[in-house]
Scaffold this active site. Structure first.
Site, PDB file in Angstrom:
ATOM      1  N   CYS A  42      -4.856  -8.400 -11.894  1.00 38.47           N
ATOM      2  CA  CYS A  42      -5.721  -7.499 -11.141  1.00 38.47           C
ATOM      3  C   CYS A  42      -4.947  -6.810 -10.036  1.00 38.47           C
ATOM      4  CB  CYS A  42      -6.880  -8.276 -10.499  1.00 38.47           C
ATOM      5  SG  CYS A  42      -7.900  -9.229 -11.632  1.00 38.47           S
ATOM      6  N   ASP A 464      15.005  22.690  13.078  1.00 42.39           N
ATOM      7  CA  ASP A 464      13.752  22.880  13.816  1.00 42.39           C
ATOM      8  C   ASP A 464      13.878  22.329  15.232  1.00 42.39           C
ATOM      9  OD1 ASP A 464      11.663  23.900  11.732  1.00 42.39           O
ATOM     10  OD2 ASP A 464      12.901  22.395  10.747  1.00 42.39           O
TER      11      ASP A 464
END
Length: 507
Positions: A42, A464
């Site tokens: 699971c 930047d």
């Protein structure tokens, strides 16, 4: 294993069991657990009764659990979880191999092709994957084929034989055997168990009479969809991409260049905080391209990210904390086509008109797209595939500004010749170094290509300077405190308007 190593492993398993006991969806896809008394495996968030600790074994991958003889839980469908963000962050052989297998390389080129792309022998790749993941490349590809087959069985009316080959199986017998082994059901039983109309809704209506393949692309929450769609809308190249609808209800549509032919992808914006998926519809020339198309859209929308881990790290920075609080789950969009993204970055600052002219002149008209049962033509505003690098390598490129023509030609030549690789398994350091060496590309554009085209979550383009300046006093571009999520810090700053505004043509 030493005593210390065994103790550390036990502590890790205890932490995993706590996640299972609390049904913590943050760990879906990070690990899987299998229950000896039921024979099933699971996802951590499975809603079933929590098993006793002594009956639980943990696995890094679904393939490893399947290899140990466990079948997939029919309640939580562990094969449908998002991928682990670890594989996008890692640059080693295992991480590169997992990304390539996810793109379907083993189905197309076999283990030998995978090994060749990684620069290792097939035996070395097998050994490393087995040692770390508990499954080799064939087992990982088999698990993925099983998931693809289940999706087709439960979302289309295709014959089982067509689905077998579309999912990548070599024979119908192999397809049947794999489905029984993974799901403890026959293909017919899986099809009968498909969700009803209310159990699997897809808001994207069939377009132009073509049904396509409806999918739910799982992701971890939260997911800030609006900034992603804003960014895609600002960059959209007419003919290749379009955004329809209004804010909160937008649909992003684009063409795809796939191994088996052209395709079209449609993805719906998800308004509000609810849900753990994006709705998608794919129209493909060849159903064999379903895995590749799905993975490319997942990379474009950054659906395997771990937003809680990212926000926790960046939120610890006083300068970024308000931005993270304002936009939890902000993603770092990747690329549906790495070559296209790299060439668009190289062409900047060419505007949308120039980009559209480039597509009309050198792109391939979307006239060859056919689905197995539904012929189709150009759809809405989508008319072309973005030009292949080979088409641009020797082109005049009069549509671009003069100073961008030679860099685009040089990059297109390097991509067409294979001198620079930008596939999911590419060595990121090598690619960036080669990109930066191309005159007119340089370090700034090379870093952006690495961030977008190669999906590296730990890049902060050094050009930047404004963003770096506003990130906090004394912080250098891409502060070390932001690792390994500097790309997300970059997007937080840019989305907040801390650096120069995004133009329509910029990547």
């Amino acid at each position: 294993m030493t005593t210390e190593d065994r103790a550390a492993a036990d502590r890790a398993d205890d932490s995993r069991y706590e996640a299972v006991a609390s049904r913590d969806a943050r760990f879906d896809g990070v690990f899987f657990f299998a229950v000896a008394t039921t024979g099933i495996y699971c996802r951590p968030s499975c809603p079933a009764t929590t098993p006793k600790r002594r009956n639980v074994t943990f696995y890094r991958t679904a393939a490893a659990a399947q290899g140990a003889g466990y079948r997939a839980c029919r309640r939580c469908r562990p094969d449908a979880v998002p991928g682990s963000a670890e594989w996008n962050a890692r640059a080693d052989v295992v991480g590169r191999a997992v990304r390539l297998i996810g793109d379907g390389i083993v189905d197309r080129e076999g283990v030998t092709g995978l090994a060749a792309r990684l620069g290792y022998s097939a035996r070395q790749v097998q050994r490393q994957l087995n040692a770390e993941l508990g499954a080799g490349p064939l087992a990982l590809a088999r698990a993925q084929r099983g998931h693809t087959a289940r999706v087709l069985l439960q979302t289309t009316s295709l014959q089982a034989a067509d689905i077998a080959f579309a999912a990548g199986f070599a024979s119908v017998r192999q397809f049947n055997d794999t489905i029984r082994a993974i799901y403890a059901a026959t293909p017919g039983e899986l099809r009968s168990a498909r969700p009803g109309p209310t159990g699997h809704p897809v808001r994207i209506a069939p377009s132009g009479g073509r049904a396509g393949i409806p999918l739910r692309l799982a992701h971890r929450t939260p997911y800030a969809t609006a900034p992603v769609f804003d960014s895609l809308a600002a960059r959209a190249i007419p003919g290749v991409e379009e955004i329809t609808g209004t804010a909160g209800q937008r649909i992003y549509r684009r063409t795809l260049r796939l191994p088996g032919g052209p395709g079209i992808a449609e993805v719906a914006e998800q308004p509000g905080p609810a849900g753990g998926w994006l709705e998608c519809r794919l129209h493909l020339s060849s159903l064999r391209d379903l895995t590749a198309a799905t993975q490319r859209i997942r990379r474009l929308f950054d659906l395997d990210a771990d937003p809680r881990a990212v926000d926790e790290r960046l939120g610890a920075d006083p300068a970024l904390a308000p931005l993270v609080a304002a936009r939890p789950g902000l993603r770092a969009p990747g690329a549906a086509d790495p070559h296209e993204t790299a060439l668009r970055i190289a062409a900047y600052p060419a505007g949308p008109a120039a980009a559209a002219a480039l597509v009309r002149t050198y792109g391939e008209p979307l006239t060859e797209l056919t689905e197995p049962t539904e012929p189709t033509e150009p759809s809405g505003g989508l008319t072309h595939l973005f030009p292949d690098p080979a088409a641009l390598a020797g082109a005049a490129l009069d549509e671009l500004p003069p100073d961008r023509r030679e860099p685009v030609r040089a990059l297109a030549t390097a991509l067409a010749c294979g001198n620079i690789l930008l596939d999911p398994g590419a060595d990121r350091d090598t690619a960036e170094r080669l990109l930066a060496a191309i005159p007119g590309i340089g370090p700034g554009r090379a870093a952006r290509i690495r961030m977008r085209a190669l999906g590296d979550p730990d890049v902060f383009p050094g050009a930047d300077e404004t963003a770096a300046h506003r990130s906090g006093e004394g912080d250098a571009p891409g502060s070390e405190a932001w690792r390994p999520w500097r790309s997300y810090a970059f997007h937080q700053l840019r989305t907040a308007g801390a650096d120069r505004p995004l133009t329509a043509a910029e990547e």
